[in-house]
Design an enzyme around this catalytic site. Structure first.
Site, PDB file in Angstrom:
ATOM      1  N   ARG A 224       0.339  14.554  12.389  1.00  0.00           N
ATOM      2  CA  ARG A 224       0.651  14.353  10.968  1.00  0.00           C
ATOM      3  C   ARG A 224       0.943  15.676  10.233  1.00  0.00           C
ATOM      4  NH1 ARG A 224      -1.180   9.183   9.771  1.00  0.00           N
ATOM      5  NH2 ARG A 224       0.497   9.166   8.257  1.00  0.00           N
TER       6      ARG A 224
ATOM      7  N   ARG B 171      -8.995  -0.172   4.284  1.00  0.00           N
ATOM      8  CA  ARG B 171      -8.171   0.863   3.625  1.00  0.00           C
ATOM      9  C   ARG B 171      -6.844   0.271   3.171  1.00  0.00           C
ATOM     10  NH1 ARG B 171      -6.988   6.179   6.780  1.00  0.00           N
ATOM     11  NH2 ARG B 171      -5.587   6.233   4.998  1.00  0.00           N
TER      12      ARG B 171
ATOM     13  N   CYS C   9      -4.881  12.618  12.608  1.00  0.00           N
ATOM     14  CA  CYS C   9      -5.654  11.377  12.545  1.00  0.00           C
ATOM     15  C   CYS C   9      -5.505  10.715  13.911  1.00  0.00           C
ATOM     16  CB  CYS C   9      -5.137  10.486  11.429  1.00  0.00           C
ATOM     17  SG  CYS C   9      -3.512   9.864  11.772  1.00  0.00           S
TER      18      CYS C   9
ATOM     19  N   ASP D 254       4.390   0.754  12.221  1.00  0.00           N
ATOM     20  CA  ASP D 254       3.126   0.168  11.743  1.00  0.00           C
ATOM     21  C   ASP D 254       2.900  -1.231  12.274  1.00  0.00           C
ATOM     22  OD1 ASP D 254       3.262   1.750   8.457  1.00  0.00           O
ATOM     23  OD2 ASP D 254       2.646   2.481  10.429  1.00  0.00           O
TER      24      ASP D 254
ATOM     25  N   ILE E   3       2.884  18.627   7.919  1.00  0.00           N
ATOM     26  CA  ILE E   3       3.511  18.605   6.583  1.00  0.00           C
ATOM     27  C   ILE E   3       4.539  19.735   6.448  1.00  0.00           C
ATOM     28  CG2 ILE E   3       1.581  17.491   5.368  1.00  0.00           C
ATOM     29  CD1 ILE E   3       0.786  20.311   4.367  1.00  0.00           C
TER      30      ILE E   3
ATOM     31  N   LYS F 281       0.846  -1.212   0.000  1.00  0.00           N
ATOM     32  CA  LYS F 281       0.000   0.000   0.000  1.00  0.00           C
ATOM     33  C   LYS F 281       0.870   1.247   0.000  1.00  0.00           C
ATOM     34  CE  LYS F 281      -1.672   1.776   4.006  1.00  0.00           C
ATOM     35  NZ  LYS F 281      -1.479   3.231   4.217  1.00  0.00           N
ATOM     36  N   ASN F 282       1.916   1.245   0.881  1.00  0.00           N
ATOM     37  CA  ASN F 282       2.689   2.474   1.070  1.00  0.00           C
ATOM     38  C   ASN F 282       3.753   2.685   0.007  1.00  0.00           C
ATOM     39  OD1 ASN F 282       1.060   3.064   3.155  1.00  0.00           O
ATOM     40  ND2 ASN F 282       2.484   2.437   4.766  1.00  0.00           N
TER      41      ASN F 282
ATOM     42  N   ARG G 148      -4.466  10.930   3.936  1.00  0.00           N
ATOM     43  CA  ARG G 148      -3.383  11.908   4.074  1.00  0.00           C
ATOM     44  C   ARG G 148      -2.386  11.776   2.923  1.00  0.00           C
ATOM     45  NH1 ARG G 148       0.237  14.078   7.104  1.00  0.00           N
ATOM     46  NH2 ARG G 148       2.331  13.345   6.725  1.00  0.00           N
TER      47      ARG G 148
HETATM   48  C1  EPZ Z   1       4.113   6.965   6.314  1.00  0.00           C
HETATM   49  O1  EPZ Z   1       3.384   8.084   6.793  1.00  0.00           O
HETATM   50  C2  EPZ Z   1       3.144   5.799   6.240  1.00  0.00           C
HETATM   51  N1  EPZ Z   1       2.010   6.132   5.369  1.00  0.00           N
HETATM   52  C3  EPZ Z   1       2.601   5.467   7.634  1.00  0.00           C
HETATM   53  O2  EPZ Z   1       1.825   4.277   7.494  1.00  0.00           O
HETATM   54  C4  EPZ Z   1       3.780   5.158   8.570  1.00  0.00           C
HETATM   55  O3  EPZ Z   1       3.282   4.916   9.872  1.00  0.00           O
HETATM   56  C5  EPZ Z   1       4.735   6.352   8.584  1.00  0.00           C
HETATM   57  O4  EPZ Z   1       5.173   6.636   7.228  1.00  0.00           O
HETATM   58  C6  EPZ Z   1       5.973   6.088   9.437  1.00  0.00           C
HETATM   59  O5  EPZ Z   1       6.641   4.951   8.958  1.00  0.00           O
HETATM   60  C7  EPZ Z   1       2.170   6.071   4.031  1.00  0.00           C
HETATM   61  O6  EPZ Z   1       3.237   5.764   3.520  1.00  0.00           O
HETATM   62  C8  EPZ Z   1       0.950   6.384   3.200  1.00  0.00           C
HETATM   63  P1  EPZ Z   1       6.326  10.437   8.173  1.00  0.00           P
HETATM   64  P2  EPZ Z   1       4.047   9.568   6.684  1.00  0.00           P
HETATM   65  O7  EPZ Z   1       6.271  11.613   7.283  1.00  0.00           O
HETATM   66  O8  EPZ Z   1       4.768   9.684   5.384  1.00  0.00           O
HETATM   67  C9  EPZ Z   1       6.208  13.772  11.579  1.00  0.00           C
HETATM   68  C10 EPZ Z   1      -0.039   2.891   7.691  1.00  0.00           C
HETATM   69  O9  EPZ Z   1      -0.532   2.342   8.671  1.00  0.00           O
HETATM   70  N2  EPZ Z   1       6.282  14.727  10.458  1.00  0.00           N
HETATM   71  O10 EPZ Z   1       7.553   9.571   8.198  1.00  0.00           O
HETATM   72  O11 EPZ Z   1       3.019  10.536   7.014  1.00  0.00           O
HETATM   73  C11 EPZ Z   1       4.818  13.123  11.627  1.00  0.00           C
HETATM   74  O12 EPZ Z   1       3.921  13.953  12.330  1.00  0.00           O
HETATM   75  C12 EPZ Z   1       0.419   4.329   7.791  1.00  0.00           C
HETATM   76  O13 EPZ Z   1       0.157   2.341   6.575  1.00  0.00           O
HETATM   77  C13 EPZ Z   1       6.433  16.080  10.742  1.00  0.00           C
HETATM   78  O14 EPZ Z   1       6.507  16.480  11.905  1.00  0.00           O
HETATM   79  O15 EPZ Z   1       5.102   9.463   7.879  1.00  0.00           O
HETATM   80  C14 EPZ Z   1       5.081  11.823  12.317  1.00  0.00           C
HETATM   81  O16 EPZ Z   1       5.094  12.024  13.728  1.00  0.00           O
HETATM   82  C15 EPZ Z   1       0.107   4.939   9.152  1.00  0.00           C
HETATM   83  N3  EPZ Z   1       6.466  16.967   9.704  1.00  0.00           N
HETATM   84  C16 EPZ Z   1       6.491  11.458  11.866  1.00  0.00           C
HETATM   85  O17 EPZ Z   1       7.076  12.655  11.354  1.00  0.00           O
HETATM   86  C17 EPZ Z   1       6.368  16.568   8.394  1.00  0.00           C
HETATM   87  O18 EPZ Z   1       6.407  17.428   7.487  1.00  0.00           O
HETATM   88  C18 EPZ Z   1       6.521  10.383  10.782  1.00  0.00           C
HETATM   89  O19 EPZ Z   1       5.939  10.940   9.650  1.00  0.00           O
HETATM   90  C19 EPZ Z   1       6.221  15.191   8.127  1.00  0.00           C
HETATM   91  C20 EPZ Z   1       6.184  14.280   9.172  1.00  0.00           C
END
Ligand code: EPZ
Length: 420
Positions: free
Chosen positions: A123, A401, A118, A309, A125, A22-23, A94
């Site tokens: 989360r 999902r 969520c 995850d 950006i 998925k990811n 997201r």
């Molecule tokens: C990806 O989310 C995955 N989703 C998530 O999987 C997974 O848990 C996560 O990576 C961590 O491995 C997808 O790939 C669609 P991050 P992502 O940006 O890209 C903070 C599932 O169950 N952060 O590495 O959103 C954020 O708040 C899902 O399949 C910032 O602060 O993860 C979080 O605490 C759930 N600012 C941490 O970093 C930013 O600009 C990890 O986020 C971006 C992120």
């Protein structure tokens, strides 16, 4: 609202085939925006999030056909005429934010709803937006949308140091850099296997990318990207979910398509617990009936650390191992929502900030529980498989999902699970 009804205590055995990741799939669909010609993706998991990302691309004007029977998607991005990802889709998923990098790189403009928080955390950006600014965009936030616009005709390459190895920020900046002018370096980049899959896909379209999978990725912008046919990598988190189900209540289960090198630390932890695992080749893992289990300490970290995850999933296994295990969640600020549900099934878990202190109990007992999010929902199903009596898991849209035919695959292994 549909639910899973599980009659626990059945022994699982046989083989399960892992679906496409998925990811990775969601990012490759978004990255298809960059191409000048048609894209074919195969080994696409038929899940709700893929349908949502297909809707996003269609709203942008791309022609997309999804062949559910054969797990294929055909994307023709040449008719894209809009650069706005609407709130109702971004709120739902997201990952829609990942159309920003490709739209900026190809068209120099994007208007995308800011994803809300969520169940597992805020989360943010900010790292995505900071990366775009370094590449020459002007970002404005209004009415719940971020509007990023390139100040010159094309984005320009830049050196970007990520405060945190964010997967989404790494992916969005890598895609934004593909058609930018000059060289982009991403330092402290995320290293998940899905990042390498996205890079391999982009390179197959003609992108110039080195270092994906390490913490330093270098992208030299090119003039255009062509079409390609690409097979999506298998889903490591789905594999880890089935491996844990087998550890919980399996006799002998063969998991096909589980790329073991993508699950290194997870498999090491299972061995530390005492799970009997055979890795046949890089793609097949066999879990056999086990002896005594040991409690362990687990800390989630960005790859190659223990995957966040699989944190709710492994917690179910630890909840029935005598002794005290500790899980520390370092990636998200709120990823223990499932604990209250698991304690309703007889588990004994206390939360102390980022730590879950798990005192093993002999058995879980079936109960009506709710899926709080995708992985928490899968954890509830695994708890139901291991529990005595009937478990009803409500809110299974969360699970649908991200898991393709989850209940059917479990039934084929001998679980007594029905969707109602
Ligand atoms: C990806 O989310 C995955 N989703 C998530 O999987 C997974 O848990 C996560 O990576 C961590 O491995 C997808 O790939 C669609 P991050 P992502 O940006 O890209 C903070 C599932 O169950 N952060 O590495 O959103 C954020 O708040 C899902 O399949 C910032 O602060 O993860 C979080 O605490 C759930 N600012 C941490 O970093 C930013 O600009 C990890 O986020 C971006 C992120």
């Amino acid at each position: 609202m549909s639910k899973f009804v599980i009659n626990g205590g059945k022994i699982l055995s046989g083989e399960v085939n892992i679906s496409g990741a998925k990811n990775s799939a969601l990012k490759l669909i978004a990255a298809s925006i960059l191409a000048d010609k048609k894209i074919t993706l195969s080994n696409v998991p038929i899940i709700e999030d893929v349908n949502t990302m297909v809707k996003v691309l269609r709203i942008l004007g791309a022609k997309v056909s999804l062949d559910e029977k054969n797990g294929k998607i055909l994307i023709d991005p040449s008719s894209i005429d809009s650069f706005e990802a609407p709130y109702e889709l971004v709120r739902k998923m997201r990952a829609s934010i990942l159309v920003a990098g490709p739209l900026l790189s190809k068209f120099g403009s994007v208007k995308v709803a800011i994803p809300g928080g969520c169940n597992i955390g805020s989360r943010q950006i900010d790292l995505h937006l900071k990366g775009f600014e370094f590449m020459g965009t002007k970002n404005s936030l209004e009415h719940g949308y971020v509007h990023a616009k390139a100040t010159a005709k094309k984005l320009k390459g830049a050196v970007i140091d990520l405060d945190f190895p964010s997967r989404g920020a790494t992916e969005n900046i890598m895609m934004a850099a593909c058609l930018a002018k000059g060289k982009t370096v991403i330092n402290n980049a995320a290293r998940e296997p899905e990042i390498a899959d996205l890079s391999n896909f982009l390179v197959s379209m003609g992108a110039d990318i080195q270092g994906a999978g390490t913490d330093c990725i270098i992208i030299n912008g090119v003039k255009k990207l062509s079409g390609t046919n690409y097979k999506i990598m298998p889903d490591s988190i789905e594999a880890g979910t089935f491996i844990t189900a087998a550890a919980l209540c399996g006799k002998e289960v063969k998991v096909n398509g589980a790329v073991s090198k993508n699950l290194d630390l997870f498999l090491l932890k299972l061995k530390e617990i005492g799970i009997n695992i055979d890795i046949i080749d890089n793609n097949t893992i066999i879990i056999k009936e086990n002896g005594a289990f040991n409690p362990v300490h687990i800390s989630t970290l960005p790859y190659p650390g223990f995957p966040t995850d699989l944190q709710p999933i492994i917690a179910v296994l630890l909840s029935i191992i005598s002794g005290v295990s500790i899980i520390t969640e370092n990636v998200f600020e709120n990823r223990f929502m499932y604990v209250d549900e698991l304690n309703r099934m007889g588990a004994n878990i206390k939360i102390d900030g980022h730590h879950a202190i798990i005192t093993g109990v002999g058995k879980l007992s079936g109960a009506p529980v709710s899926a709080c999010d995708l992985r928490a929902g899968a954890a509830m199903v695994l708890a139901g498989l291991a529990a005595e009596g009937i478990t009803e898991v409500l809110g299974i849209h969360h699970i649908q999902r991200g898991y393709e035919n989850f209940d059917k695959k479990l039934s084929l292994l001998g679980a007594d699970i029905k969707k109602e």
